[in-house]
Design a protein around this motif. Structure first.
Motif, short mmCIF file in Angstrom:
data_model
loop_
_atom_site.label_atom_id
_atom_site.label_comp_id
_atom_site.label_asym_id
_atom_site.label_seq_id
_atom_site.Cartn_x
_atom_site.Cartn_y
_atom_site.Cartn_z
N ILE A 161 -12.72 -11.93 -1.26
CA ILE A 161 -11.59 -11.36 -1.48
C ILE A 161 -11.91 -9.71 -1.52
N VAL A 162 -10.95 -9.03 -1.10
CA VAL A 162 -11.08 -7.46 -0.84
C VAL A 162 -10.87 -6.93 -2.49
N THR A 163 -11.82 -6.49 -2.85
CA THR A 163 -11.87 -5.82 -4.21
C THR A 163 -11.38 -4.39 -4.42
N GLY A 164 -11.38 -3.44 -3.24
CA GLY A 164 -11.27 -2.35 -3.24
C GLY A 164 -11.04 -1.76 -1.98
N PHE A 165 -10.78 -0.23 -1.98
CA PHE A 165 -10.82 0.29 -0.57
C PHE A 165 -11.63 1.38 -0.74
N GLN A 166 -12.50 1.95 0.10
CA GLN A 166 -13.36 2.94 0.29
C GLN A 166 -13.57 3.60 1.38
N GLY A 167 -12.95 5.01 1.45
CA GLY A 167 -12.63 5.95 2.64
C GLY A 167 -11.65 5.02 3.46
N ARG A 168 -11.97 4.80 4.72
CA ARG A 168 -11.31 4.20 5.55
C ARG A 168 -11.37 2.67 5.68
N GLY A 169 -12.41 2.27 4.69
CA GLY A 169 -12.75 0.73 4.85
C GLY A 169 -12.50 0.11 3.48
N PHE A 170 -13.07 -1.27 3.67
CA PHE A 170 -12.52 -2.34 2.40
C PHE A 170 -13.96 -2.71 1.57
N ARG A 171 -13.73 -2.75 0.53
CA ARG A 171 -14.96 -3.38 -0.42
C ARG A 171 -14.76 -4.83 -0.78
N VAL A 172 -15.73 -5.72 -0.30
CA VAL A 172 -15.65 -7.06 -0.81
C VAL A 172 -16.93 -7.30 -1.69
N ARG A 173 -16.50 -7.21 -3.00
CA ARG A 173 -17.83 -7.54 -3.89
C ARG A 173 -18.39 -6.11 -3.90
N ASP A 174 -19.66 -6.24 -3.58
CA ASP A 174 -20.67 -4.97 -3.59
C ASP A 174 -20.68 -4.39 -2.14
N ASP A 175 -20.12 -5.18 -1.06
CA ASP A 175 -20.26 -4.70 0.44
C ASP A 175 -19.07 -4.04 0.75
N GLU A 182 -4.71 -20.73 -2.35
CA GLU A 182 -5.52 -21.73 -1.77
C GLU A 182 -4.89 -22.01 -0.33
N ARG A 183 -4.36 -20.85 0.14
CA ARG A 183 -3.83 -20.96 1.54
C ARG A 183 -5.00 -21.10 2.57
N TRP A 184 -4.72 -21.72 3.76
CA TRP A 184 -6.06 -21.50 4.64
C TRP A 184 -5.77 -20.65 5.60
N ILE A 185 -5.89 -19.45 5.33
CA ILE A 185 -5.60 -18.54 6.57
C ILE A 185 -6.85 -17.63 6.98
N VAL A 186 -6.75 -16.57 7.94
CA VAL A 186 -7.65 -15.93 8.19
C VAL A 186 -7.16 -14.44 8.38
N ALA A 187 -8.07 -13.48 8.27
CA ALA A 187 -7.46 -12.09 8.25
C ALA A 187 -8.13 -11.00 9.31
N ALA A 188 -7.62 -10.13 9.90
CA ALA A 188 -8.01 -8.99 10.82
C ALA A 188 -7.44 -7.71 10.32
N LEU A 189 -8.58 -7.01 9.48
CA LEU A 189 -7.91 -5.58 8.98
C LEU A 189 -8.49 -4.53 9.47
N MET A 190 -7.67 -3.63 10.23
CA MET A 190 -8.24 -2.55 10.83
C MET A 190 -8.14 -1.41 9.82
N PRO A 191 -9.32 -0.54 10.21
CA PRO A 191 -9.72 0.79 9.41
C PRO A 191 -8.43 1.30 8.94
N LEU A 192 -8.64 1.98 7.69
CA LEU A 192 -7.42 2.71 7.10
C LEU A 192 -7.51 4.23 7.56
N VAL A 193 -7.09 4.47 8.87
CA VAL A 193 -7.00 5.70 9.40
C VAL A 193 -5.66 6.23 9.77
#
Length: 133
Positions: free
Chosen positions: A20-34, A122-133
């Protein structure tokens, strides 16, 4: 809100929902600690960097690599098009629809939030998230 979007955090119970995306950092995404600064590909079982995310108008299914290599075909692909909503090429959408996979398009922040809501259902989906620029 203080206007500093680089430190925004989303909090959500992640039990049983996969990444799960837990936040945004700069132009990217945080998933837990990554942090994924160049874009993010999500499936119900993993999150991985999208190093070669193309401009929206050049998007092809090949750009998504092995995102669809799942035991069960996803209902749809959630496409986050960066800071603003932009439509991907019609040929891209038609190819996925021809495979029985729907395509939902929105800006990447909205797509990240929608991902969490849909995975909580519990929807079975996929996602492609482009950078926040």
């Amino acid at each position: 809100m203080n206007g500093n979007r680089s430190g925004i955090e989303l909090r959500r119970d992640e039990s049983g929902q996969g990444p799960i995306v837990t936040g945004f950092q700069g132009r990217g995404f945080r998933v837990r600690d990554d942090v994924f600064p160049e874009g993010l590909l999500l499936s119900p079982v993993r999150a991985f960097a999208w190093q070669d995310a193309p401009p929206v108008d050049a998007l092809t299914v090949a750009h998504l690599g092995d995102l669809f290599d799942l035991d069960v075909q996803p209902e749809f692909l959630l496409v986050g098009t960066g800071a603003a909503l932009r439509q991907p090429p019609r040929a891209f959408v038609r190819e996925l629809e021809g495979r029985g996979i729907g395509v939902e398009v929105m800006d990447s922040r909205a797509a990240a939030r929608a991902w969490g809501v849909l995975r909580a259902e519990e929807r079975w989906i996929v996602a492609a998230l482009m950078p926040l620029v």
